[in-house]
Scaffold this motif. Structure first.
Motif, PDB file in Angstrom:
ATOM      1  N   PRO A 228       0.724  -1.590   0.203  1.00 32.46           N
ATOM      2  CA  PRO A 228       0.528   0.034  -0.037  1.00 32.46           C
ATOM      3  C   PRO A 228       0.865   1.211  -0.360  1.00 32.46           C
ATOM      4  O   PRO A 228       1.997   1.784   0.200  1.00 32.46           O
ATOM      5  CB  PRO A 228      -1.121  -0.332   0.928  1.00 32.46           C
ATOM      6  CG  PRO A 228      -0.518  -1.122   1.781  1.00 32.46           C
ATOM      7  CD  PRO A 228       0.295  -1.963   1.247  1.00 32.46           C
ATOM      8  N   ASN A 229       0.430   2.353  -0.511  1.00 33.46           N
ATOM      9  CA  ASN A 229       0.976   3.668  -0.254  1.00 33.46           C
ATOM     10  C   ASN A 229       1.716   4.150   0.523  1.00 33.46           C
ATOM     11  O   ASN A 229       0.404   3.868   2.046  1.00 33.46           O
ATOM     12  CB  ASN A 229       0.125   4.213  -1.475  1.00 33.46           C
ATOM     13  CG  ASN A 229      -0.041   4.540  -2.757  1.00 33.46           C
ATOM     14  OD1 ASN A 229      -1.027   3.867  -2.654  1.00 33.46           O
ATOM     15  ND2 ASN A 229       0.554   5.065  -3.397  1.00 33.46           N
ATOM     16  N   PRO A 230       2.753   4.872   1.098  1.00 31.91           N
ATOM     17  CA  PRO A 230       3.082   4.798   2.436  1.00 31.91           C
ATOM     18  C   PRO A 230       2.568   5.369   2.887  1.00 31.91           C
ATOM     19  O   PRO A 230       1.902   6.646   2.883  1.00 31.91           O
ATOM     20  CB  PRO A 230       4.957   5.028   2.593  1.00 31.91           C
ATOM     21  CG  PRO A 230       4.886   5.585   0.899  1.00 31.91           C
ATOM     22  CD  PRO A 230       3.586   5.298   0.714  1.00 31.91           C
ATOM     23  N   LYS A 231       2.865   6.235   3.992  1.00 32.99           N
ATOM     24  CA  LYS A 231       2.263   7.482   5.114  1.00 32.99           C
ATOM     25  C   LYS A 231       4.163   8.425   4.504  1.00 32.99           C
ATOM     26  O   LYS A 231       4.937   7.985   4.398  1.00 32.99           O
ATOM     27  CB  LYS A 231       2.670   7.230   6.316  1.00 32.99           C
ATOM     28  CG  LYS A 231       0.514   6.431   6.649  1.00 32.99           C
ATOM     29  CD  LYS A 231       1.470   6.437   8.854  1.00 32.99           C
ATOM     30  CE  LYS A 231       0.582   5.696   8.942  1.00 32.99           C
ATOM     31  NZ  LYS A 231       0.178   5.345  10.544  1.00 32.99           N
ATOM     32  N   ASN A 232       3.112  10.039   4.114  1.00 25.58           N
ATOM     33  CA  ASN A 232       4.880  11.038   4.413  1.00 25.58           C
ATOM     34  C   ASN A 232       5.821  10.498   5.222  1.00 25.58           C
ATOM     35  O   ASN A 232       5.130  10.006   6.534  1.00 25.58           O
ATOM     36  CB  ASN A 232       4.018  11.909   4.274  1.00 25.58           C
ATOM     37  CG  ASN A 232       4.848  12.969   3.169  1.00 25.58           C
ATOM     38  OD1 ASN A 232       5.662  12.288   2.683  1.00 25.58           O
ATOM     39  ND2 ASN A 232       4.190  13.692   2.623  1.00 25.58           N
ATOM     40  N   ILE A 233       6.942  11.022   4.786  1.00 22.15           N
ATOM     41  CA  ILE A 233       8.399  11.087   5.914  1.00 22.15           C
ATOM     42  C   ILE A 233       8.026  12.678   6.147  1.00 22.15           C
ATOM     43  O   ILE A 233       8.007  13.529   6.262  1.00 22.15           O
ATOM     44  CB  ILE A 233       8.698  10.538   5.279  1.00 22.15           C
ATOM     45  CG1 ILE A 233       9.916   9.808   6.367  1.00 22.15           C
ATOM     46  CG2 ILE A 233      10.095  11.112   4.257  1.00 22.15           C
ATOM     47  CD1 ILE A 233      10.763   8.689   6.045  1.00 22.15           C
ATOM     48  N   ASP A 234       8.621  12.854   8.159  1.00 17.28           N
ATOM     49  CA  ASP A 234       9.116  13.865   7.850  1.00 17.28           C
ATOM     50  C   ASP A 234      10.568  13.903   7.759  1.00 17.28           C
ATOM     51  O   ASP A 234      11.628  13.834   7.960  1.00 17.28           O
ATOM     52  CB  ASP A 234       9.182  13.864   9.067  1.00 17.28           C
ATOM     53  CG  ASP A 234       9.751  14.936  10.319  1.00 17.28           C
ATOM     54  OD1 ASP A 234       9.670  16.030   9.534  1.00 17.28           O
ATOM     55  OD2 ASP A 234      10.053  14.961  11.995  1.00 17.28           O
ATOM     56  N   LEU A 235      10.228  15.554   7.052  1.00 17.44           N
ATOM     57  CA  LEU A 235      11.762  16.204   6.813  1.00 17.44           C
ATOM     58  C   LEU A 235      12.751  16.152   7.349  1.00 17.44           C
ATOM     59  O   LEU A 235      14.283  15.471   7.285  1.00 17.44           O
ATOM     60  CB  LEU A 235      11.501  17.076   5.665  1.00 17.44           C
ATOM     61  CG  LEU A 235      13.114  17.997   5.243  1.00 17.44           C
ATOM     62  CD1 LEU A 235      13.298  16.566   3.939  1.00 17.44           C
ATOM     63  CD2 LEU A 235      12.597  19.454   4.305  1.00 17.44           C
ATOM     64  N   GLU A 236      12.458  16.369   8.827  1.00 19.50           N
ATOM     65  CA  GLU A 236      13.750  16.599   9.894  1.00 19.50           C
ATOM     66  C   GLU A 236      13.911  15.579  10.438  1.00 19.50           C
ATOM     67  O   GLU A 236      14.969  15.910  10.896  1.00 19.50           O
ATOM     68  CB  GLU A 236      12.840  17.635  10.899  1.00 19.50           C
ATOM     69  CG  GLU A 236      11.868  18.928  10.143  1.00 19.50           C
ATOM     70  CD  GLU A 236      13.356  20.097   9.424  1.00 19.50           C
ATOM     71  OE1 GLU A 236      13.862  20.448   9.941  1.00 19.50           O
ATOM     72  OE2 GLU A 236      13.373  20.374   8.728  1.00 19.50           O
ATOM     73  N   GLN A 244      20.393  15.123   0.086  1.00 21.13           N
ATOM     74  CA  GLN A 244      19.130  13.969  -0.369  1.00 21.13           C
ATOM     75  C   GLN A 244      17.719  13.549   0.771  1.00 21.13           C
ATOM     76  O   GLN A 244      17.166  13.381   0.141  1.00 21.13           O
ATOM     77  CB  GLN A 244      20.601  12.478   0.591  1.00 21.13           C
ATOM     78  CG  GLN A 244      21.452  11.847  -0.478  1.00 21.13           C
ATOM     79  CD  GLN A 244      23.113  11.249   0.675  1.00 21.13           C
ATOM     80  OE1 GLN A 244      23.252  11.737   1.547  1.00 21.13           O
ATOM     81  NE2 GLN A 244      23.298  11.203  -0.502  1.00 21.13           N
ATOM     82  N   ASN A 245      17.732  14.519   1.394  1.00 16.33           N
ATOM     83  CA  ASN A 245      16.479  14.350   2.428  1.00 16.33           C
ATOM     84  C   ASN A 245      15.860  14.993   1.440  1.00 16.33           C
ATOM     85  O   ASN A 245      14.148  14.584   1.828  1.00 16.33           O
ATOM     86  CB  ASN A 245      17.395  15.799   3.593  1.00 16.33           C
ATOM     87  CG  ASN A 245      17.893  14.625   4.832  1.00 16.33           C
ATOM     88  OD1 ASN A 245      18.139  13.135   4.619  1.00 16.33           O
ATOM     89  ND2 ASN A 245      18.225  15.858   5.391  1.00 16.33           N
ATOM     90  N   LYS A 246      16.330  16.066   0.381  1.00 16.30           N
ATOM     91  CA  LYS A 246      15.100  16.968  -0.100  1.00 16.30           C
ATOM     92  C   LYS A 246      14.404  15.875  -1.428  1.00 16.30           C
ATOM     93  O   LYS A 246      13.390  15.998  -1.491  1.00 16.30           O
ATOM     94  CB  LYS A 246      15.548  17.848  -0.630  1.00 16.30           C
ATOM     95  CG  LYS A 246      15.150  18.613  -1.638  1.00 16.30           C
ATOM     96  CD  LYS A 246      15.598  19.935  -2.283  1.00 16.30           C
ATOM     97  CE  LYS A 246      14.326  20.666  -2.829  1.00 16.30           C
ATOM     98  NZ  LYS A 246      15.421  22.154  -3.844  1.00 16.30           N
ATOM     99  N   LEU A 335      10.762   2.135   1.145  1.00 18.53           N
ATOM    100  CA  LEU A 335      10.320   3.112   0.268  1.00 18.53           C
ATOM    101  C   LEU A 335      11.896   3.397   0.580  1.00 18.53           C
ATOM    102  O   LEU A 335      12.500   3.983  -0.596  1.00 18.53           O
ATOM    103  CB  LEU A 335       9.079   4.359  -0.184  1.00 18.53           C
ATOM    104  CG  LEU A 335       9.369   5.292  -0.550  1.00 18.53           C
ATOM    105  CD1 LEU A 335       9.861   4.577  -2.235  1.00 18.53           C
ATOM    106  CD2 LEU A 335       8.007   5.720  -0.670  1.00 18.53           C
ATOM    107  N   TRP A 336      11.833   4.400   2.152  1.00 23.41           N
ATOM    108  CA  TRP A 336      13.025   4.424   2.492  1.00 23.41           C
ATOM    109  C   TRP A 336      14.612   3.662   2.175  1.00 23.41           C
ATOM    110  O   TRP A 336      15.671   4.309   1.349  1.00 23.41           O
ATOM    111  CB  TRP A 336      12.750   5.019   3.430  1.00 23.41           C
ATOM    112  CG  TRP A 336      14.355   5.202   3.887  1.00 23.41           C
ATOM    113  CD1 TRP A 336      15.366   6.510   3.950  1.00 23.41           C
ATOM    114  CD2 TRP A 336      15.108   4.299   4.776  1.00 23.41           C
ATOM    115  NE1 TRP A 336      16.331   6.859   4.743  1.00 23.41           N
ATOM    116  CE2 TRP A 336      16.520   5.310   5.145  1.00 23.41           C
ATOM    117  CE3 TRP A 336      14.889   3.138   5.535  1.00 23.41           C
ATOM    118  CZ2 TRP A 336      17.553   5.084   5.816  1.00 23.41           C
ATOM    119  CZ3 TRP A 336      16.394   2.857   6.275  1.00 23.41           C
ATOM    120  CH2 TRP A 336      17.674   3.230   6.310  1.00 23.41           C
TER     121      TRP A 336
END
Length: 615
Positions: A228-236, A244-246, A335-336
């Motif tokens: 399933p689609n993932p939850k979003n990730i906290d950039l910080e 890379q984080n971006k 995904l990460w």
């Protein structure tokens, strides 16, 4: 004696105190012990401590260097799906169909036995004109090995067979797939996002199982993950370079589930501290109990002692870590890890995202009902089991439906559905929030839902002390309008009189009601709802058309015709009513006989209830 414990990550459950006691029968006879795994975890450390006591507490770690070998790396494909009925997911069906036609080797690792059976047996699924995995497997059905446990299925209970097409749950570890150009397909479950429901099956222990499952493929080929689609990730929270984080965040933005919830990056080096903190909290919760136990004489009674930290880690550590690791969201971790090239035996090649739902026209009601209840009903069962408030999850269910209808391409019998059928499906899903019935009459449901939905919006909005940006909702301004709308219900209540045991109110709109409408400039407020509200701006309900038609008639006939129409709708939504005509001074006067509807138990579909906001 020499002991060898292989794949120790998969046998932690065996290391219970009562079993370790038995090992002490051999104390003094053990020359060496070897403990082997590609994925050691926190619980493994406790096993190592126990076993080291048999070799004078000597521990020698041999760590093999892990070097990716491009000539052995498979191509990794991530396939995000939306339809819970994975056995008829278009991308999966197409993939397996091509593999069968080209006579290419493949195996399917499935998170649950029930899904494995549906993939193989068409009689385990509902009738459908849409092509299913079981249809594509018919030419090779004789070559399928059912790798799952089922006491009532003589064809099941099989171990992995390298000469067959293996479909099942029991080969996530311990086997080697060494066929060239082989395709390994792994199916992950929908994420219910509920702490106390575990539907992850084979993947309950999270990242270690995933790493092990991917590592089954030893030679170059393809690995397809369906998840399933993932939850979003906290950039910080991301630990890489700013650039890379971006890029990672952009990737998550493209494939995230439509939700305000985010997960944080998790470091495996923090696990020991995580478990230590968790255990300290558990111990802290027992302080009063410990004090009382020491104050009481329990001689001759049953032993009572709180589990040690080691026992806690062995029995519950992995489950706790899995719940905390990337917020317990397997898709986010995958995904990460794929994007940052964490898997040694495969490298990310493609990401496919399915936004298509396919229903059967002949079984539309059953299909939609099955879809809704499979996705959502687990929440209801949880609410009942844990005695939570029913309304707690209602807004989240409603939000799920709204996001689904706005972001999903819906097909019927393989053809993109018309707006008529899309609205019909939308109404079917909304109906499931209010009515526990399989019957469906479009006209009746449209009428019932209209009254229930607007009643919910108006009633629950008036209960808010304040409206601010912290409120979890789709539209704060709509709540402001609904809150004002309730003021008209107060006006109506004050105008109701009792006559001959009946509560009545004039059918013609009163001057008090008209004055309130003009004072609040409510024509403008309704225009906002009709243009912006995520339900009232659609064609689901007729209020918008009815009101604007009345506005045009107001210009030609009665200047207050649109206010009269709005007044009638208020009566319809908040009161059980019927008309009663009587005569006075040879003139006929028409009243509404009304009874106020109790809306206190109606689901809140306008915002997520939070105690600090409720009166």
């Amino acid at each position: 004696m020499i002991w060898l414990f292989d794949e120790v990550h998969d046998s932690i459950h065996n290391f219970k105190e009562k079993f370790i006691y038995n090992l002490w029968n051999f104390h003094g006879l053990v020359h060496k012990t070897y403990i082997v795994s590609a994925t050691f975890n926190e619980a493994s450390k406790e096993v190592i401590k126990y076993i080291s006591e048999f070799t004078e507490k000597n521990i020698f770690i041999i760590e093999s260097q892990r070097i990716p070998k491009s000539e052995k790396q498979s191509s990794l494909h991530l396939n995000f799906y939306i339809d819970y009925q994975l056995y008829k997911d278009a991308n999966l069906v197409s993939l397996i169909s091509n593999l069968v036609k080209k006579n290419k080797p493949f195996d399917i690792l499935v998170y649950s036995k029930s899904l494995a059976e549906k993939l193989i047996n068409s009689n385990k699924t509902s009738p459908s004109k849409v092509k299913k995995v079981s249809d594509t497997l018919k030419p090779v059905i004789h070559n399928i090995n059912r790798c799952f446990s089922d006491a009532f299925n003589r064809k099941a209970n099989k171990k992995f067979n390298k000469n067959k097409i293996n479909i099942g749950t029991n080969f996530s570890t311990g086997i080697n797939i060494e066929k060239l150009e082989h395709t390994l397909i792994i199916l992950f479950p929908k994420d219910l996002s509920i702490d106390y429901i575990n539907n992850k099956g084979v993947f309950t222990n999270g990242s270690n199982v995933i790493v092990q499952a991917l590592a089954r493929q030893r030679k170059k080929g393809d690995i397809h993950l369906f998840l399933p689609n993932p939850k979003n990730i906290d950039l910080e929270s991301l630990p890489h370079s700013e650039e890379q984080n971006k890029k990672i965040k952009e990737c998550f933005d493209n494939y995230k589930r439509d939700s305000h919830k985010e997960v944080k990056y998790s470091s495996i080096n923090s696990f020991d501290k995580l478990l230590e903190t968790a255990y300290e909290k558990l111990v802290l919760d027992t302080i009063n109990a410990n004090k009382k136990l020491k104050e009481n004489n329990r001689e001759g009674l049953n032993r009572l002692s709180y589990p040690t930290k080691e026992i806690f880690i062995l029995s519950q550590g992995e489950k706790y870590i899995t719940k905390e690791f990337f917020g317990g969201n397997l898709s986010a971790y995958i995904l990460w890890a794929s994007f940052t090239n964490q898997f040694l035996n495969c490298k990310l090649k493609a990401i496919n995202s399915s936004t298509k739902l396919n229903f059967d026209k002949d079984n539309l009601i059953d299909n939609v009902s099955d879809f809704f209840y499979t996705e959502i009903e687990a929440l209801n069962k949880t609410v009942e089991e844990f005695n939570l408030f029913d309304s707690f999850f209602e807004y989240e269910k409603f939000e799920f439906i709204c996001n689904l209808m706005s972001d999903t391409k819906i097909y019927i019998d393989g053809v993109k559905c018309s707006s008529y059928y899309k609205n019909k499906i939308h109404l079917m899903l909304l109906k499931a929030l209010y009515f526990n019935s399989d019957e469906f009459s479009l006209k009746q449901v449209k009428s019932d839902l209209y009254e229930r939905y607007l009643g919910s919006c108006i009633f629950h909005s008036k209960n808010l002390k304040e409206i601010n940006n912290d409120l979890i909702t789709k539209d704060l301004l709509s709540i402001e309008v609904f809150k004002k709308w309730f003021e008209f219900i107060d006006v109506i209540d004050n105008l109701i009189v009792e006559k001959k045991g009946k509560k009545i109110i004039l059918k013609d709109v009163s001057s008090e009601f008209i004055d309130k409408f003009i004072a609040l400039n409510f024509d403008k407020e309704l225009a906002y709802l009709f243009d912006n509200h995520y339900i009232l701006s659609t064609e689901l309900f007729q209020l918008k058309d009815t009101y604007y038609k009345a506005t045009k008639d107001s210009d030609k006939k009665n200047p207050n015709h649109h206010i009269q129409t709005f007044y009638n709708e208020c009566i319809r939504i908040f009161y059980n009513s019927k008309t009663w005509t009587t005569s006075k001074d040879k003139s006929k006067i028409t009243y509404y006989i009304v009874n106020k509807i109790d809306l206190s138990s109606i689901p809140n579909l306008v915002y997520k209830p939070l105690p600090q906001y409720i009166l």
